[in-house]
Scaffold this motif. Structure first.
Motif, short mmCIF file in Angstrom:
data_model
loop_
_atom_site.label_atom_id
_atom_site.label_comp_id
_atom_site.label_asym_id
_atom_site.label_seq_id
_atom_site.Cartn_x
_atom_site.Cartn_y
_atom_site.Cartn_z
N HIS A 110 59.19 -7.95 37.11
CA HIS A 110 58.89 -7.37 36.02
C HIS A 110 58.09 -6.22 35.77
O HIS A 110 57.63 -5.94 37.07
CB HIS A 110 58.02 -8.72 35.15
N THR A 111 57.93 -5.66 34.64
CA THR A 111 56.93 -4.64 34.66
C THR A 111 55.92 -5.36 33.82
O THR A 111 55.73 -6.03 32.91
CB THR A 111 57.54 -3.67 33.54
N VAL A 112 54.76 -5.00 34.68
CA VAL A 112 53.37 -5.70 34.46
C VAL A 112 52.52 -4.64 34.12
O VAL A 112 52.14 -3.46 34.98
CB VAL A 112 53.13 -6.43 35.85
N MET A 113 51.52 -4.75 33.21
CA MET A 113 50.33 -3.85 32.71
C MET A 113 49.15 -5.04 32.88
O MET A 113 49.14 -6.10 32.20
CB MET A 113 50.73 -3.34 31.28
N ALA A 114 48.28 -4.61 33.47
CA ALA A 114 46.98 -5.11 33.63
C ALA A 114 45.72 -4.46 32.96
O ALA A 114 45.40 -3.37 33.04
CB ALA A 114 46.73 -5.34 35.29
N VAL A 115 45.44 -5.04 31.81
CA VAL A 115 44.44 -4.61 30.97
C VAL A 115 42.93 -5.10 31.29
O VAL A 115 42.89 -6.31 31.04
CB VAL A 115 44.68 -4.88 29.62
N GLU A 116 42.12 -4.48 31.88
CA GLU A 116 40.93 -4.78 32.31
C GLU A 116 39.84 -4.66 31.24
O GLU A 116 39.78 -3.67 30.69
CB GLU A 116 40.40 -4.27 33.43
N VAL A 117 39.29 -5.58 30.68
CA VAL A 117 37.94 -5.37 29.76
C VAL A 117 36.79 -5.71 30.43
O VAL A 117 36.64 -6.85 30.93
CB VAL A 117 38.45 -6.47 28.58
N TYR A 118 35.87 -4.91 30.15
CA TYR A 118 34.27 -4.83 30.68
C TYR A 118 33.50 -4.44 29.79
O TYR A 118 33.92 -3.78 28.85
CB TYR A 118 34.47 -4.10 32.02
N ASP A 119 32.28 -4.93 30.13
CA ASP A 119 31.29 -4.53 29.45
C ASP A 119 30.14 -3.77 30.29
O ASP A 119 30.18 -4.00 31.30
CB ASP A 119 30.33 -5.78 28.89
N PRO A 120 29.78 -2.45 29.80
CA PRO A 120 28.70 -1.65 30.63
C PRO A 120 27.68 -2.50 31.40
O PRO A 120 27.34 -1.91 32.46
CB PRO A 120 28.33 -0.43 29.44
N ARG A 121 27.18 -3.23 30.64
CA ARG A 121 25.85 -4.14 31.12
C ARG A 121 26.17 -5.06 32.54
O ARG A 121 25.46 -5.25 33.35
CB ARG A 121 25.23 -5.03 30.13
N GLU A 122 27.51 -5.32 32.67
CA GLU A 122 28.07 -6.01 33.75
C GLU A 122 27.98 -5.12 34.83
O GLU A 122 28.13 -5.73 36.12
CB GLU A 122 29.44 -6.57 33.53
N ARG A 123 27.87 -3.85 34.99
CA ARG A 123 27.90 -3.02 35.99
C ARG A 123 26.51 -2.41 36.63
O ARG A 123 26.74 -1.77 37.56
CB ARG A 123 28.87 -1.78 35.63
N GLU A 124 25.89 -2.50 35.60
CA GLU A 124 24.34 -2.23 36.40
C GLU A 124 23.18 -3.16 35.24
O GLU A 124 23.32 -3.31 34.37
CB GLU A 124 24.11 -0.75 36.26
N LEU A 125 22.03 -3.34 36.21
CA LEU A 125 21.04 -3.95 35.58
C LEU A 125 20.03 -2.99 34.84
O LEU A 125 19.78 -2.10 35.62
CB LEU A 125 20.33 -5.16 36.58
N PRO A 126 19.53 -3.19 33.58
CA PRO A 126 18.41 -2.58 33.09
C PRO A 126 17.03 -2.94 33.72
O PRO A 126 17.01 -3.92 33.98
CB PRO A 126 18.48 -2.76 31.81
N ARG A 128 18.04 -3.85 41.72
CA ARG A 128 19.17 -3.42 40.86
C ARG A 128 20.24 -2.57 41.59
O ARG A 128 21.28 -2.67 41.36
CB ARG A 128 18.52 -2.28 39.95
N GLU A 129 19.87 -2.08 42.70
CA GLU A 129 20.69 -1.22 43.62
C GLU A 129 21.59 -2.31 44.25
O GLU A 129 22.78 -1.84 44.26
CB GLU A 129 19.96 -0.36 44.76
N ARG A 130 21.22 -3.27 44.87
CA ARG A 130 22.17 -4.20 45.57
C ARG A 130 23.09 -4.84 44.45
O ARG A 130 24.26 -4.89 44.57
CB ARG A 130 21.34 -5.46 45.92
N PHE A 131 22.77 -4.97 43.05
CA PHE A 131 23.54 -5.36 42.21
C PHE A 131 24.64 -4.41 41.94
O PHE A 131 25.78 -4.93 41.97
CB PHE A 131 22.80 -5.98 40.98
N ALA A 132 24.36 -3.16 41.78
CA ALA A 132 25.31 -2.35 41.58
C ALA A 132 26.23 -1.97 42.61
O ALA A 132 27.51 -1.92 42.24
CB ALA A 132 24.68 -0.63 41.23
N VAL A 133 25.54 -2.05 43.76
CA VAL A 133 26.57 -1.98 45.03
C VAL A 133 27.52 -3.23 44.97
O VAL A 133 28.75 -2.92 45.11
CB VAL A 133 25.90 -1.91 46.42
N THR A 134 27.37 -4.37 44.68
CA THR A 134 28.02 -5.38 44.71
C THR A 134 29.01 -5.51 43.75
O THR A 134 30.39 -5.69 43.97
CB THR A 134 27.17 -6.89 44.68
N VAL A 135 28.75 -4.84 42.50
CA VAL A 135 29.76 -4.97 41.50
C VAL A 135 30.80 -3.66 41.96
O VAL A 135 31.97 -3.95 41.70
CB VAL A 135 29.07 -4.61 40.07
#
Length: 284
Positions: free
Chosen positions: A199-215, A241-248
């Motif tokens: 089939h033709t497949v489209m993957a729509v990924e939805v994310y929040d900016p806060r999930e990618r780095e900690l304030p 915070r750096e370890r979190f960002a790298v893991t994400v």
């Protein structure tokens, strides 16, 4: 629902997934259509409107035309309703973006007589709407997603078995759109590749900016919406915070790579800003 976006994307959407008109999607066997499959002698009970005058005149025996049946495009929407989709720290929740994507793609899918079906996963109960066309299909989509996402700590069918199920339901070749945050490792990669092969497949990924780095806001309580597990972290710790960002970044890179290897079209939409504009840019 952004009606202007639907109109703007209509032609680009159908061209991308297989053609502009219904006649460009070929069905199996013979039936009603515009492309000739075969000529055969007339038999009692055949539709006299299908008698071919030229063949009849050449042979002196009445002949009828049989056509290749035309097939309308069927779109399947597999939508994540797990607790993690209720997260959002920007302009909206991830589930809001998912609902908007379903509304837009559902409207486009039925504009030219096509059909759209829905399968939800990640919640306590799986919702299945068989493919339908017209206004009723869009109403059904809105009602199904209007029930919202699963509460924290309640999880249902995961993405991998949902992909397998869609592959069994989608007959014949269809467009499959998977709307999810694709959280966690890509243990669904093999099932997605099998789906993309047919089939033709489209993957729509939805994310929040806060999930990618900690304030850096000091001590913070964090809850895993899937398991309900709660921990406290000190976000003033730069190394944390750096370890979190790298893991994400590593996790997201693995997801992106798995989608690319499987052959799916990958569209990433954020809860911040104009998700509709980004969706339109990627499709057009």
């Amino acid at each position: 629902m952004p009606g202007a976006l639907v109109k703007a994307l209509d032609l680009a959407f159908v061209r991308r997934v297989g053609g502009v008109s219904a006649g460009e999607h070929r069905g199996a066997g013979v039936g009603s259509g515009t492309e000739l499959a075969q000529l055969r002698p007339y038999q009692p009970g055949d539709d006299v409107r299908q008698i071919d005058a030229s063949a009849t005149a050449r042979t002196g025996i009445p002949h009828v035309r049989e056509q290749v049946p035309e097939r309308l495009l069927t779109t399947w929407l597999a939508v994540d309703v797990s607790p993690s989709m209720a997260f959002g720290t920007a302009d909206r929740l991830k589930s809001d973006v998912a609902d908007g994507v379903v509304d837009v793609l559902g409207a486009i899918a039925v504009r030219r007589g096509g059909r759209v079906g829905l399968l939800t996963f990640g919640g306590p109960a799986t919702r299945l709407l068989p493919p339908r066309g017209g206004r009723g299909a869009r109403i059904g989509l809105r009602r199904a997603l209007g029930e919202g996402v699963a509460p924290d700590g309640v999880s249902g069918e995961r993405l991998e078995p949902a992909l397998v199920r869609v592959g069994r339901l989608a007959r014949p070749r269809s467009l499959v759109v998977v709307v999810s945050d694709f959280a966690g490792p890509p243990d669904w990669a093999r099932s997605l590749a099998a789906l993309c092969a047919r089939h033709t497949v489209m993957a729509v990924e939805v994310y929040d900016p806060r999930e990618r780095e900690l304030p850096a806001v000091g001590r913070m309580a964090m809850v895993d919406p899937e398991s309900g597990e709660r921990i406290e972290v000190d976000t003033s710790d730069r190394r944390l915070r750096e370890r979190f960002a790298v893991t994400v970044r590593e996790e997201r890179a693995a997801v992106t790579s798995a989608l690319r290897r499987a052959g799916a079209e990958h569209v990433a939409l954020s809860t911040a800003g104009a998700w509709a504009r980004e969706l339109g840019r990627r499709l057009a």
